[in-house]
Design an enzyme around this catalytic site. Structure first.
Site, mmCIF file in Angstrom:
data_model
loop_
_atom_site.group_PDB
_atom_site.id
_atom_site.type_symbol
_atom_site.label_atom_id
_atom_site.label_comp_id
_atom_site.label_asym_id
_atom_site.label_seq_id
_atom_site.Cartn_x
_atom_site.Cartn_y
_atom_site.Cartn_z
ATOM 1 N N HIS A 59 85.894 37.945 30.723
ATOM 2 C CA HIS A 59 85.164 39.202 30.886
ATOM 3 C C HIS A 59 86.027 40.267 31.548
ATOM 4 O O HIS A 59 86.105 41.410 31.092
ATOM 5 C CB HIS A 59 83.888 38.977 31.708
ATOM 6 C CG HIS A 59 83.172 40.254 32.030
ATOM 7 N ND1 HIS A 59 83.404 40.958 33.193
ATOM 8 C CD2 HIS A 59 82.274 40.975 31.323
ATOM 9 C CE1 HIS A 59 82.663 42.048 33.190
ATOM 10 N NE2 HIS A 59 81.971 42.079 32.067
ATOM 11 N N GLU A 111 134.487 39.122 19.675
ATOM 12 C CA GLU A 111 134.632 39.483 21.086
ATOM 13 C C GLU A 111 135.975 39.052 21.672
ATOM 14 O O GLU A 111 136.243 39.267 22.857
ATOM 15 C CB GLU A 111 133.489 38.862 21.906
ATOM 16 C CG GLU A 111 133.345 37.363 21.735
ATOM 17 C CD GLU A 111 132.039 36.823 22.300
ATOM 18 O OE1 GLU A 111 131.422 37.498 23.134
ATOM 19 O OE2 GLU A 111 131.634 35.711 21.899
ATOM 20 N N SER A 113 131.131 44.159 22.807
ATOM 21 C CA SER A 113 132.048 45.133 23.403
ATOM 22 C C SER A 113 132.444 44.770 24.832
ATOM 23 O O SER A 113 133.542 45.113 25.273
ATOM 24 C CB SER A 113 131.437 46.540 23.353
ATOM 25 O OG SER A 113 130.216 46.577 24.055
ATOM 26 N N CYS A 117 126.887 45.026 19.671
ATOM 27 C CA CYS A 117 125.820 44.913 20.673
ATOM 28 C C CYS A 117 126.454 45.153 22.043
ATOM 29 O O CYS A 117 127.317 44.409 22.476
ATOM 30 C CB CYS A 117 125.126 43.549 20.614
ATOM 31 S SG CYS A 117 126.220 42.129 20.618
#
Length: 830
Positions: free
Chosen positions: A452, A712, A734, A783
């Site tokens: 509720h 990477e 990066s 990313c």
């Protein structure tokens, strides 16, 4: 069908002047005649039982019967006089008027034709089932279950009612409950005339869920409005405890699009405490609450098959009502399982009234400010540390609010509550509604997402945290607190009035870019909410977040659980994996659910899932990890990423990761999940990893499985053409690429000033990688924060023809606008 003689009241059609109608005689167009609840039951019995949905049979007293009762005793004039000076903001005035109105109705006997019609209908029901059959007697108002007003719980319901006199008494009490304090207040707030609404009563065969379980389900995600997930809650016993918030139920999420085509996409399962269950009472009361045995509390109330069956029904019900209404109509549905027959039933269905009414053209987001952000310019001590919450529970809504806590445990003391305070209580029911709308936030000890307090808080737009357990013990009257529902599904209560910001972004006329704008997502609990931000998918889904926060245990500690040396660690793992005899299934289940929730939130857009990339020191911090991890001098360049996956010391754990991703794709149908391999040093190592994946059921190209590699390392760039012949795509990391190109430890403050992705050497690396990927027709994205932090770097990436840029969620819209500008300028120059 019972009717009043034609000369009793004004003449009308047969159905409209019936006192009693059976459920199979009515449909959704009959709300004015039998109320929303009964009309919906009739609609489902007629239209959806042929499709396999079980609905208990019964009958309804009509709105005509109620008005016949009111008019024959000349009650309307007395009620109008009673309400002439009603003030719903004055709790005392409201209580007095409500009590007198209910007393007036209860002390007025039913006219003989109405009494006879109810008795005859109940006796017919008994002939169908058994002598003195057990029924639920529920109120059903004629303004109930409308798309913009739920009226849920405003009037009374009675369970396990047996015998003619008891049924008559329950019907009488339902009539009187049209004038409960909460119903009077709610009608006034919603602008409904007290005398234009009539009350029907549904008398429905009981489902023996007192011997099994019951709950509520929504065909939409209740907090975020995500349309493609069904939410199911379940607890033992009769359903009133779930509705009233007396228990913390189990919660399950099911992804509807792939469910509809035959998959088994249970994307989330959460165990509730389920301490109480409501059962039949053999004494003077109809029902009673009893404690659930400890061993039952620690189990899910529903099997996977039952979860999927209920979710299918939710889809069928939503599709039917959407077709009938001519518009998308998400549904709020109550279900019950019969403990004698083991059958599932739907006992109520109504339109969802909160998310379905929201406009989607503005994205509003709340965020707590870190101390260093709040202190800027005021000379304060700067710290980016996050405060620890005083307590947590289930977040209702996605907002942040604050105020002084006001603890009230007795509904008779609600007049003490002041507007703008935070209501803190055990649980709420409709009697609390007069003050809930004045609260800045609501906190309860008990309840789940469908209780509720949660339903009303959503409807009022008030943030709430339910199921906290001990809020009334920890919080003090007058204590200043901040309530945050903006940090995922876990709601948090903090001490003090913490600074926060609210952002509103209009979503109309946003530019669509040629360069795909993807998102980095770690926390699965935020995925549904984040998917509302304009995006082209997920460029980095971090499995490390799921493992660290949801699994918490080293996978090898689960595989070799019996050989664990640390008894404390072993006991802790036993506690969190108590549902599992096979400890490894805990890892697979939790990881699969975390990945699935992210993949489902963005489906069918691509979701690139990076396989685990903890360093050995980070793995060691997981439960049981120290026994399985080496101590390395330089973990950043050590045993991480791809090198672990085929190593004898970790390959069994990598197999569990593969099994989780395979389940997401093959069993749940979420084939938009793309695997990505981190820190892969050579193409040959890439082939070893692919072979390991294939051994565990993830074969590149089968079921459209793509496998990307993180770009990477300098060697990923130097040998990019060779890597392109092994993998389907690249994602430039990066951070690591900058670190390793420039020879910088990014965690060292001594050389941190030299870390810059815009360095010419790094840019050349990026340029080479993009060129090689394009040559071999491989997708390539990035990313990292650089594109959002540095507009000129975003410009550089677009000019190089990068396919996608993946960003943290708070940078997506800003960078999208920047990229659109760059693309526009490029077109002009061309």
């Amino acid at each position: 069908m019972g009717t009043v003689k034609k000369d009793t009241l004004s003449q009308s059609s047969s159905k409209e002047r019936s006192l009693i109608l059976w459920f199979n005689e009515v449909g959704i167009t009959d709300i004015p005649i039998v109320g929303g609840k009964n009309a919906s039951l009739g609609e489902m019995i007629q239209q959806l039982t042929p499709k396999g949905i079980n609905v208990p049979f019964g009958f309804a007293t009509t709105a005509y019967a109620y008005r016949y009762f009111i008019q024959s005793a000349l009650l309307e004039q007395k009620l109008r006089e009673l309400f002439c000076d009603l003030d719903v903001e004055d709790v005392k005035n409201l209580r007095e008027r409500g009590k007198k109105a209910r007393s007036l109705l209860l002390h007025t006997p039913f006219p003989a034709p109405l009494r006879e019609a109810i008795v005859k209908a109940y006796q017919t029901l008994c002939e169908r089932y058994n002598y003195d059959t057990d029924v639920a007697v529920r109120s059903s108002a004629t303004a109930e279950d409308l798309p913009d007003a739920s009226f849920a719980g405003q009037q009374e319901s009675y369970l396990n009612v047996t015998g003619v006199e008891s049924v008559l008494a329950a019907c009488h009490k339902c009539f009187a409950s049209l004038f409960t304090d909460r119903a009077i207040s709610y009608r006034h707030t919603k602008g409904f005339d007290h005398f234009s609404i009539a009350l029907a009563v549904g008398v429905q065969k009981m489902v023996r869920s007192d011997l099994a379980c019951s709950g509520v389900m929504f065909s939409i995600q209740t907090e975020t409005g995500f349309k493609d997930a069904a939410l199911i809650t379940a607890a033992y016993g009769l359903g009133e405890n779930v509705v009233q918030g007396s228990v913390n139920p189990d919660e399950y999420h099911v992804f509807k699009p792939t469910l509809k085509v035959g998959f088994r996409p249970i994307i989330d399962k959460r165990l509730g405490s389920k301490e109480l269950k409501m059962v039949y009472d053999d004494g003077s009361k109809f029902t009673k609450n009893v404690l659930v045995p400890e061993n039952e509390r620690g189990k899910f109330a529903l099997t996977d098959e039952e979860i999927l069956e209920l979710a299918r029904w939710a889809c069928l019900i939503e599709d039917h009502y959407s077709k009938v209404n001519g518009t998308y109509t998400p549904m709020d549905i109550e279900w019950a399982k019969d403990g004698i027959t083991n059958e599932l039933f739907v006992v109520q269905a109504r339109p969802e009234t909160v998310q379905s009414q929201k406009t989607q053209n503005v994205l509003r987001s709340y965020r707590l400010l870190k101390r260093d952000e709040a202190d800027q310019g005021d000379g304060g001590v700067k710290s980016s540390s996050s405060p620890q919450p005083l307590l947590t529970g289930r977040a209702i809504g996605e907002a942040i609010s604050q105020g002084k806590a006001h603890l009230i445990l007795d509904v008779n003391k609600i007049e003490q509550f002041q507007a703008g305070e935070v209501l803190v209580t055990d649980r709420t029911d409709p009697d609390w509604e007069p003050i809930m709308k004045r609260a800045s936030a609501i906190i309860t000890n008990q309840g789940g997402r469908t209780c509720h307090a949660a339903i009303i808080a959503r409807e009022l737009g008030v943030p709430a945290i339910v199921g906290c357990g001990n809020a009334t013990e920890i919080l003090k009257n007058g204590q200043e607190i901040t309530i945050s529902c903006a940090e995922g599904e876990e709601g948090r209560v903090y001490a003090g009035l913490l600074p926060f910001e609210v952002k509103e972004v209009p979503l109309e006329n946003l530019p669509r870019t040629h360069t795909q704008i993807l998102m980095n997502v770690g926390n699965p609990q935020e995925a549904f909410s984040l998917s509302a931000i304009p995006n082209d998918g997920v460029g980095l889904a971090r499995t490390e977040f799921i493992i660290a926060n949801h699994i918490q245990t080293h996978p090898m500690a689960l595989i070799y659980y019996d050989q664990l040396e640390d008894e404390f660690v072993k006991a802790k793992i036993a506690e969190i994996t108590a549902l599992y005899d096979d400890k490894t299934q805990y890892f697979v289940d939790k990881l699969a659910q975390g990945i699935a929730r992210i993949a489902a939130a963005f489906y069918p857009k691509p979701v690139i899932v990076r396989m685990s990339d903890f360093k050995s020191n980070e793995y060691a911090n997981l439960l049981g990890g120290r026994q399985f991890e080496p101590k390395e001098e330089n973990p950043m360049l050590g045993w991480r990423g791809a090198a672990r996956y085929y190593d004898e010391a970790y390959r069994e754990a990598f197999a569990l990761e593969c099994l989780a991703l395979k389940r997401v794709r093959d069993e749940m149908g979420l084939t938009n999940a793309i695997a990505m391999i981190p820190f892969c040093r050579t193409p040959d190592e890439g082939r070893l990893v692919l072979a390991e994946m294939a051994k565990n059921g993830l074969k590149q190209g089968v079921n459209d499985l793509q496998v990307y590699v993180m770009c990477e390392l300098p060697n990923n760039v130097i040998m990019a053409e060779e890597f392109a012949q092994v993998f389907d795509g690249f994602s430039i990391g990066s951070n690591d690429l900058t670190q390793l190109t420039l020879g910088i430890d990014r965690d060292s403050s001594l050389v941190a000033r030299l870390f810059d992705e815009r360095s010419e050497g790094v840019k050349r690396m990026v340029q080479l990688a993009i060129t090689a990927a394009k040559k071999y027709n491989r997708k390539i994205g990035i990313c990292g924060q650089a594109p959002s932090d540095y507009p000129e770097f975003a410009q550089f990436l677009v000019e190089q023809g990068i396919d996608s840029i993946s960003l943290n969620p708070d940078s997506v819209l800003k960078t999208m606008l920047e990229v659109a500008k760059v693309e526009q300028q490029s077109q002009v120059h061309e």
